[in-house]
Design a protein around this motif. Structure first.
Motif, mmCIF file in Angstrom:
data_model
loop_
_atom_site.group_PDB
_atom_site.id
_atom_site.type_symbol
_atom_site.label_atom_id
_atom_site.label_comp_id
_atom_site.label_asym_id
_atom_site.label_seq_id
_atom_site.Cartn_x
_atom_site.Cartn_y
_atom_site.Cartn_z
ATOM 1 N N MET A 1 0.845 -1.186 0.000
ATOM 2 C CA MET A 1 0.000 0.000 0.000
ATOM 3 C C MET A 1 0.887 1.245 0.000
ATOM 4 S SD MET A 1 -2.629 1.313 3.002
ATOM 5 C CE MET A 1 -3.984 0.244 2.611
ATOM 6 N N SER A 2 0.573 2.195 -0.871
ATOM 7 C CA SER A 2 1.334 3.433 -0.877
ATOM 8 C C SER A 2 1.000 4.243 0.376
ATOM 9 C CB SER A 2 1.020 4.240 -2.138
ATOM 10 O OG SER A 2 -0.343 4.592 -2.167
ATOM 11 N N GLN A 3 1.818 5.233 0.643
ATOM 12 C CA GLN A 3 1.634 6.024 1.853
ATOM 13 C C GLN A 3 0.292 6.745 1.841
ATOM 14 O OE1 GLN A 3 4.594 9.078 2.825
ATOM 15 N NE2 GLN A 3 4.643 8.155 4.849
ATOM 16 N N LEU A 4 -0.397 6.704 2.972
ATOM 17 C CA LEU A 4 -1.696 7.353 3.108
ATOM 18 C C LEU A 4 -1.532 8.862 3.236
ATOM 19 C CD1 LEU A 4 -3.309 4.943 5.730
ATOM 20 C CD2 LEU A 4 -3.863 5.096 3.297
ATOM 21 N N HIS A 5 -2.463 9.578 2.631
ATOM 22 C CA HIS A 5 -2.527 11.030 2.733
ATOM 23 C C HIS A 5 -3.846 11.377 3.410
ATOM 24 C CE1 HIS A 5 0.954 11.748 0.131
ATOM 25 N NE2 HIS A 5 0.524 10.676 -0.518
ATOM 26 N N LEU A 6 -3.759 12.086 4.533
ATOM 27 C CA LEU A 6 -4.933 12.405 5.339
ATOM 28 C C LEU A 6 -5.092 13.909 5.465
ATOM 29 C CD1 LEU A 6 -4.245 9.793 8.151
ATOM 30 C CD2 LEU A 6 -5.537 9.474 6.039
ATOM 31 N N LEU A 7 -6.335 14.360 5.429
ATOM 32 C CA LEU A 7 -6.661 15.775 5.552
ATOM 33 C C LEU A 7 -7.235 16.019 6.943
ATOM 34 C CD1 LEU A 7 -7.015 18.588 4.257
ATOM 35 C CD2 LEU A 7 -9.247 17.796 3.412
ATOM 36 N N ALA A 66 -10.690 17.062 -1.720
ATOM 37 C CA ALA A 66 -10.031 15.908 -1.086
ATOM 38 C C ALA A 66 -10.286 14.612 -1.840
ATOM 39 C CB ALA A 66 -10.506 15.771 0.359
ATOM 40 N N ARG A 67 -11.335 14.560 -2.600
ATOM 41 C CA ARG A 67 -11.764 13.316 -3.248
ATOM 42 C C ARG A 67 -10.648 12.583 -3.984
ATOM 43 N NH1 ARG A 67 -17.169 13.376 -6.403
ATOM 44 N NH2 ARG A 67 -17.947 11.970 -4.828
ATOM 45 N N ASN A 68 -9.807 13.292 -4.703
ATOM 46 C CA ASN A 68 -8.767 12.649 -5.500
ATOM 47 C C ASN A 68 -7.384 12.692 -4.864
ATOM 48 O OD1 ASN A 68 -10.608 12.057 -7.623
ATOM 49 N ND2 ASN A 68 -10.498 14.204 -8.228
ATOM 50 N N SER A 69 -7.286 13.253 -3.651
ATOM 51 C CA SER A 69 -5.976 13.447 -3.046
ATOM 52 C C SER A 69 -5.781 12.771 -1.703
ATOM 53 C CB SER A 69 -5.712 14.945 -2.861
ATOM 54 O OG SER A 69 -5.850 15.636 -4.075
ATOM 55 N N TYR A 70 -6.865 12.493 -0.995
ATOM 56 C CA TYR A 70 -6.763 12.002 0.379
ATOM 57 C C TYR A 70 -7.552 10.712 0.564
ATOM 58 C CZ TYR A 70 -4.881 16.624 1.271
ATOM 59 O OH TYR A 70 -4.117 17.756 1.227
ATOM 60 N N GLN A 71 -7.036 9.858 1.433
ATOM 61 C CA GLN A 71 -7.712 8.594 1.734
ATOM 62 C C GLN A 71 -8.532 8.674 3.025
ATOM 63 O OE1 GLN A 71 -4.094 8.420 0.897
ATOM 64 N NE2 GLN A 71 -4.995 8.479 -1.142
ATOM 65 N N GLY A 72 -8.361 9.745 3.796
ATOM 66 C CA GLY A 72 -9.103 9.903 5.034
ATOM 67 C C GLY A 72 -9.154 11.356 5.457
ATOM 68 N N SER A 92 -20.344 13.180 3.095
ATOM 69 C CA SER A 92 -21.046 11.992 2.598
ATOM 70 C C SER A 92 -20.809 11.816 1.096
ATOM 71 C CB SER A 92 -22.539 12.125 2.888
ATOM 72 O OG SER A 92 -23.233 10.989 2.449
ATOM 73 N N ALA A 93 -20.834 12.911 0.353
ATOM 74 C CA ALA A 93 -20.709 12.841 -1.109
ATOM 75 C C ALA A 93 -19.339 12.360 -1.560
ATOM 76 C CB ALA A 93 -21.013 14.206 -1.721
ATOM 77 N N VAL A 94 -18.268 12.774 -0.866
ATOM 78 C CA VAL A 94 -16.936 12.396 -1.328
ATOM 79 C C VAL A 94 -16.565 10.966 -0.931
ATOM 80 C CG1 VAL A 94 -16.087 14.778 -1.446
ATOM 81 C CG2 VAL A 94 -15.703 13.430 0.641
ATOM 82 N N GLU A 95 -17.322 10.393 -0.026
ATOM 83 C CA GLU A 95 -17.143 8.989 0.383
ATOM 84 C C GLU A 95 -15.716 8.681 0.832
ATOM 85 O OE1 GLU A 95 -18.665 7.043 -3.171
ATOM 86 O OE2 GLU A 95 -20.611 6.806 -2.177
ATOM 87 N N ILE A 96 -15.145 9.601 1.620
ATOM 88 C CA ILE A 96 -13.818 9.409 2.199
ATOM 89 C C ILE A 96 -14.029 9.105 3.688
ATOM 90 C CG2 ILE A 96 -11.607 10.506 2.762
ATOM 91 C CD1 ILE A 96 -12.071 12.347 0.313
#
Length: 147
Positions: A1-7, A66-72, A92-96
């Motif tokens: 798994m690549s490194q997670l990016h969190l906002l 955040a949708r295309n850049s962050y996993q959480g 809810s819409a971005v489903e992150i």
């Protein structure tokens, strides 16, 4: 798994931490919290980006982006927790996967603070541990994402 990016998002009035009602929120500043998050993120081998805004629209734009850049997402929406259907709908819409955090125990405070629009769509909520709520939220989110 690549490194997670969190906002990490902080909402209304959280820029005043350290001076705002220290009997409730403590004396730690938001900059201190961000520094602690960055240190913990290094230990957990993840990346965090932190943003604070008093403007609901800026928080919405950050969530949408955040949708295309962050996993959480970790969010302390401040007062928007109890008022913003828009922030709830954006999350809810971005489903992150999102963890809601609060410095104070919102359930020991005024009745209006007991309701969160975010909690029903978050994977979890952490409140009442002061600045450590953010660290606990980060640890919980990383654990969730790595499963």
């Amino acid at each position: 798994m690549s490194q997670l990016h969190l906002l990490v998002l902080s909402g209304a009035n959280l820029n005043l931490l350290g001076t705002r009602e220290p009997e409730i929120y403590g004396s730690v500043t938001l900059a201190d919290i961000h520094n602690s998050l960055e240190l913990e993120a290094q230990k957990l081998q993840v990346n965090v980006s932190c943003l604070q805004s008093n403007l609901e629209g800026e928080l919405l734009e950050a969530i949408h982006s955040a949708r295309n850049s962050y996993q959480g997402i970790i969010i302390n929406a401040g007062a928007y927790t109890h008022t913003s259907v828009a922030i709830r709908d954006a999350l809810s819409a971005v489903e992150i996967p999102t963890v809601e955090v609060h410095l104070s125990n919102i359930y020991q405070r005024e009745e209006f603070r007991h309701h969160s629009y975010i909690a029903p769509i978050a994977i979890g909520q952490i409140s009442g541990f002061g600045a450590n709520s953010y660290i606990l939220g980060l640890q919980a989110l990383v654990s969730y994402l790595k499963k």
